[in-house]
Structures are given as C-alpha cells and as structure tokens.
Scaffold this motif. Structure first.
Motif, mmCIF file in Angstrom:
data_model
loop_
_atom_site.group_PDB
_atom_site.id
_atom_site.type_symbol
_atom_site.label_atom_id
_atom_site.label_comp_id
_atom_site.label_asym_id
_atom_site.label_seq_id
_atom_site.Cartn_x
_atom_site.Cartn_y
_atom_site.Cartn_z
ATOM 1 N N LYS A 90 -1.501 2.211 0.366
ATOM 2 C CA LYS A 90 -1.380 1.222 1.433
ATOM 3 C C LYS A 90 -0.844 1.908 2.682
ATOM 4 N N LEU A 91 -1.500 1.635 3.800
ATOM 5 C CA LEU A 91 -1.221 2.331 5.048
ATOM 6 C C LEU A 91 -0.493 1.426 6.036
ATOM 7 N N LEU A 92 0.551 1.976 6.656
ATOM 8 C CA LEU A 92 1.202 1.348 7.801
ATOM 9 C C LEU A 92 0.800 2.105 9.049
ATOM 10 N N VAL A 93 0.240 1.395 10.032
ATOM 11 C CA VAL A 93 -0.093 2.000 11.318
ATOM 12 C C VAL A 93 0.827 1.396 12.376
ATOM 13 N N SER A 126 9.264 2.891 17.841
ATOM 14 C CA SER A 126 10.651 3.218 17.518
ATOM 15 C C SER A 126 10.823 3.391 16.018
ATOM 16 N N ALA A 127 11.865 4.144 15.646
ATOM 17 C CA ALA A 127 12.199 4.307 14.234
ATOM 18 C C ALA A 127 12.596 2.973 13.614
ATOM 19 N N GLU A 128 13.215 2.107 14.414
ATOM 20 C CA GLU A 128 13.617 0.792 13.908
ATOM 21 C C GLU A 128 12.392 -0.036 13.518
ATOM 22 N N LEU A 129 11.363 0.010 14.357
ATOM 23 C CA LEU A 129 10.119 -0.692 14.063
ATOM 24 C C LEU A 129 9.536 -0.207 12.745
ATOM 25 N N LEU A 130 9.508 1.105 12.568
ATOM 26 C CA LEU A 130 8.953 1.700 11.354
ATOM 27 C C LEU A 130 9.767 1.282 10.129
ATOM 28 N N THR A 131 11.084 1.388 10.237
ATOM 29 C CA THR A 131 11.952 1.081 9.100
ATOM 30 C C THR A 131 11.850 -0.395 8.698
ATOM 31 N N ARG A 132 11.786 -1.284 9.686
ATOM 32 C CA ARG A 132 11.644 -2.708 9.377
ATOM 33 C C ARG A 132 10.347 -2.981 8.617
ATOM 34 N N THR A 135 10.659 -1.707 5.040
ATOM 35 C CA THR A 135 11.559 -2.569 4.263
ATOM 36 C C THR A 135 10.859 -3.867 3.864
ATOM 37 N N ALA A 136 10.038 -4.380 4.786
ATOM 38 C CA ALA A 136 9.342 -5.641 4.522
ATOM 39 C C ALA A 136 8.222 -5.480 3.504
ATOM 40 N N ASP A 137 7.703 -4.250 3.336
ATOM 41 C CA ASP A 137 6.562 -4.040 2.433
ATOM 42 C C ASP A 137 6.730 -2.719 1.683
ATOM 43 N N PRO A 138 7.459 -2.742 0.569
ATOM 44 C CA PRO A 138 7.701 -1.506 -0.200
ATOM 45 C C PRO A 138 6.429 -0.875 -0.772
ATOM 46 N N ALA A 139 5.317 -1.616 -0.776
ATOM 47 C CA ALA A 139 4.072 -1.060 -1.325
ATOM 48 C C ALA A 139 3.442 -0.022 -0.400
ATOM 49 N N ILE A 140 3.896 0.058 0.846
ATOM 50 C CA ILE A 140 3.332 1.024 1.799
ATOM 51 C C ILE A 140 3.590 2.450 1.293
ATOM 52 N N SER A 141 2.527 3.231 1.210
ATOM 53 C CA SER A 141 2.634 4.612 0.722
ATOM 54 C C SER A 141 2.470 5.653 1.825
ATOM 55 N N HIS A 142 1.765 5.287 2.920
ATOM 56 C CA HIS A 142 1.442 6.226 3.986
ATOM 57 C C HIS A 142 1.758 5.598 5.341
ATOM 58 N N VAL A 143 2.188 6.416 6.280
ATOM 59 C CA VAL A 143 2.508 5.965 7.643
ATOM 60 C C VAL A 143 1.690 6.791 8.627
ATOM 61 N N ALA A 144 1.124 6.125 9.635
ATOM 62 C CA ALA A 144 0.334 6.815 10.662
ATOM 63 C C ALA A 144 0.672 6.256 12.035
ATOM 64 N N PHE A 145 0.669 7.130 13.030
ATOM 65 C CA PHE A 145 0.853 6.694 14.415
ATOM 66 C C PHE A 145 0.307 7.757 15.353
ATOM 67 N N VAL A 146 0.166 7.372 16.618
ATOM 68 C CA VAL A 146 -0.307 8.273 17.663
ATOM 69 C C VAL A 146 0.902 8.839 18.404
ATOM 70 N N HIS A 147 0.951 10.142 18.567
ATOM 71 C CA HIS A 147 2.067 10.754 19.286
ATOM 72 C C HIS A 147 1.978 10.449 20.780
ATOM 73 N N LYS A 166 10.023 10.128 6.731
ATOM 74 C CA LYS A 166 10.343 11.053 5.651
ATOM 75 C C LYS A 166 11.578 10.611 4.882
ATOM 76 N N ALA A 167 12.552 9.990 5.570
ATOM 77 C CA ALA A 167 13.729 9.471 4.871
ATOM 78 C C ALA A 167 13.336 8.390 3.876
ATOM 79 N N ALA A 168 12.260 7.672 4.193
ATOM 80 C CA ALA A 168 11.766 6.618 3.310
ATOM 81 C C ALA A 168 10.815 7.158 2.243
ATOM 82 N N GLY A 169 10.515 8.452 2.287
ATOM 83 C CA GLY A 169 9.690 9.065 1.260
ATOM 84 C C GLY A 169 8.209 8.774 1.364
ATOM 85 N N ARG A 170 7.715 8.472 2.565
ATOM 86 C CA ARG A 170 6.294 8.159 2.742
ATOM 87 C C ARG A 170 5.514 9.384 3.207
ATOM 88 N N ILE A 171 4.217 9.400 2.909
ATOM 89 C CA ILE A 171 3.308 10.424 3.426
ATOM 90 C C ILE A 171 3.056 10.110 4.900
#
Length: 376
Positions: A90-93, A126-132, A135-147, A166-171
């Motif tokens: 499951k991907l978080l963008v 923001s890191a806060e946006l990512l962390t929230r 936290t709301a969806d522990p099934a997320i396995s991968h994170v992606a964003f545009v630099h 990386k602190a959350a252990g996601r790819i």
C-alpha cells in the motif's frame, strides 16, 4: 535553422524551462556518432561508467546501485512504483502539486492500493503530514513524494521527510526529477530506497531516458513483482549487471552518449555544489529583476528552489499569456505556462546551460515586451 555538416546547430532561443532545457553545443555534438547497442565500446565504455558515476555522485555509502530506463522521467516513476510495490503493498503519496498527483494516478492505473496526503500547492510538505498519514493507516508499506515540485518550484524538506519515513520503517521512493544533480543530497545518508531522475534535467543532458538510484537489496526485492514487461526495474537492472551495461531492449544510444558528455561537463564545472550555486545565482537575479518589473513570486522565499520560479500573472485585463510568451520567444527566450490550479501564473526555469548574462538578457526582454496597462 538547417544543419550544416561540420557545424553545431545554434538554437534560435533559450529554453527557460525545467527540462527539456538548453544544453551545451558539446552535449549536442556528442550525438553525432552512431553506436551499436551490443558493442562493448558502448556498453562497457559508456553505459557502465555512467551507472558508476551516478552512484558516486549520489552517496558515499556502500550498497547502492543504479539502472537506466528508456523513456521519460514519468516512465522511470512508473517503473519504480510498478516494480517495488508487492501485490499486497500500500502506497502513501504526499502531494503538493501536479507531479505528486501524477504518482498517485500511476498507482491507481497499476491497481496499487494508494492513499494521498495533500496540502495546498503553494505550501511545502511536512514530516508531520507524513507521520499523521502513517499513524492513520498502519497498512501503508511504501511512501513516495516529489522533492522539487515543479508545479510551483517548491523544494520540499527532504531530510525531515526522509527521516520521518525511515523512522516509521517504510520503503521510501523520491521523485528527484528536477533536483538531482542541481541540489546537493546524499541518498544513502537520507535512507532513500529508490530515487528517480531524468537525463534532461540538472545534469543537462537531452530527453530519452530516466535513471533510478537505489539500494541494491531493494532492487533485488523487486524480482517478479513488475506490472509491466518494458518497465520491469529488476529485469533491466539484472541485465545491465550480468551483461556489462547492456539494455534489455533498444537503447537510446545517442541520448546516452550526450548524457556521458553532460556528466563530464558537470564535473568540469565543479560538481553538484558548483552547479547548485550557479542555479541559485540565476534564480536570485531573476526574482530581483522580475520584482522590479512588478511581478510577484507565488512561493515563499524559504521554500523556493533554484530550479523554477512561478510568478503571478499581472492584474490587468490587457494581459494575455500567449502574447507575452510569443513576444519573449521572438526575442530569444522561451518560458513555461502556469500549472497551479487556482492561480493564473507562469513559470521561468533557471537551470540548464543558463548563466547570469542570460537572465539579465531575459529581464531586458520582459521589460521590452510588457504591453498591458500602465506600462506602455
């Protein structure tokens, strides 16, 4: 302008865009020779050194590799998303512009489970946006964003976002299309698993292929997961590893040779730090001059990249972008239309074979072209 044998074609205008961009005459000249995709002179003499140089540019940490993929930068993004996500992944963008939304669109088309965490286009991620979101969806396995989100020119806070993922252990997958080679970063120190960029951005090559810099074990983990034959990241990497730089299918040989020359010119300039300084100087000169002429940047200075700057359209009923664009083109400069959803605007890039004198020339052309009320 027609090509005359023995001469390099001169460009009729300067591309002030985020890529394709204006290239040096020597980069264009490098494409004047034909190469065989099976020959060691090409594969081991050009492709393999490029792969090694890309890794050396990106990190000092061991365990990283690179792979080149035919197609645009978007094809590189699709190769990573379609190969790195397992069927139950499951991907978080994270989204603050058109190119983040495109990543989510690709995921949906590939039938990948995807969720978006979105902010306004003129705000940074923001890191806060990512962390929230995690936290709301522990099934997320991968994170992606545009630099560097070239919708607005925002440079998203890479260290903070990477640390949170990386602190959350996601790819972690980062679209560094318009920043790699022009903005200093260490992929290994940041913990990025997959970084995607393109030949025709800050390294100042020409369009035709993308490249991925990744942890070797992350690429090995993609084996058998690809949702496409031509965009199978593992198979492409494995072929290059096992066959000395050979591409699985037809290689864009002329473009690769131009990229090899562009890498040499990056090194001659002083590497990424020197190129970053030139881009910063270009952008600062541009903004100062445009503000003097009455234009306002949309992005706050703290988040503005040196890559591309968005300016609000003049508040005048007489303003017309097409007329403004053509006036600048007639004077030798090509800019970009706006891509921000809610604001009438236009964009000016400051990367490529562009120097201070070019920005000064553009500003003189802008002043000469202004036709709307109150100026002429």
């Amino acid at each position: 302008m027609w090509y005359i044998p023995g001469e390099i074609v001169n460009n009729p205008y300067l591309l002030l865009t985020p890529g394709p961009l204006s290239t040096s005459a020597t980069v264009r000249e490098a494409m004047m020779k034909d190469w065989c995709t099976w020959d060691d002179d090409y594969n081991q003499g050009v492709v393999q050194p490029i792969r090694h140089r890309l890794v050396a540019m990106s990190t000092r940490k061991p365990g990283y590799t690179s792979v080149l993929m035919q197609g645009s930068g978007t094809a590189g993004v699709e190769a990573v998303l379609g190969s790195a996500l397992p069927q139950d992944g499951k991907l978080l963008v994270l989204v603050n512009g058109a190119y983040g939304r495109r990543m989510a669109d690709i995921a949906r088309c590939l039938r990948i489970q995807v969720v978006m965490a979105e902010v306004a286009e003129t705000e940074p991620l923001s890191a806060e946006l990512l962390t929230r979101a995690l936290t709301a969806d522990p099934a997320i396995s991968h994170v992606a964003f545009v630099h560097c989100e070239t919708t607005t020119g925002i440079l998203n806070p890479l260290p903070e976002l990477c640390a949170a993922a990386k602190a959350a252990g996601r790819i972690l997958m980062v679209d560094a299309m318009s920043s790699f080679g022009g903005v200093p970063m260490d992929v290994g120190e940041l913990g990025i698993d997959f970084l995607i960029s393109s030949a025709n951005k800050c390294i100042q090559g020409v369009p035709g292929f993308s490249f991925i810099i990744a942890r070797e074990d992350a690429i090995q983990g993609c084996k058998g997961q690809a949702r496409s034959v031509s965009l199978d990241l593992f198979d492409q990497w494995h072929c290059m590893e096992q066959q000395g730089g050979k591409w699985r299918f037809t290689s864009p040989t002329h473009v690769v040779r131009a990229f090899d020359q562009a890498l040499a010119e990056l090194e001659q300039e002083g590497g990424i730090p020197a190129r970053h300084r030139r881009y910063q100087d270009n952008q600062r000169t541009l903004v100062a001059g445009m503000e003097r002429l009455g234009f306002s940047p949309l992005v706050a200075r703290d988040w503005q990249s040196p890559i591309i700057t968005v300016f609000a359209a003049p508040d005048s009923p007489d303003y017309d972008f097409k007329r403004f664009y053509l006036g600048l083109k007639e004077r030798g400069y090509v800019i970009y239309p706006g891509k921000v959803s809610a604001v009438d605007c236009f964009r000016i890039g400051t990367i490529g074979e562009v120097y201070q004198q070019d920005v000064v020339g553009l500003l003189a052309a802008v002043e000469d072209v202004i036709f709307w009320s109150g100026r002429k």
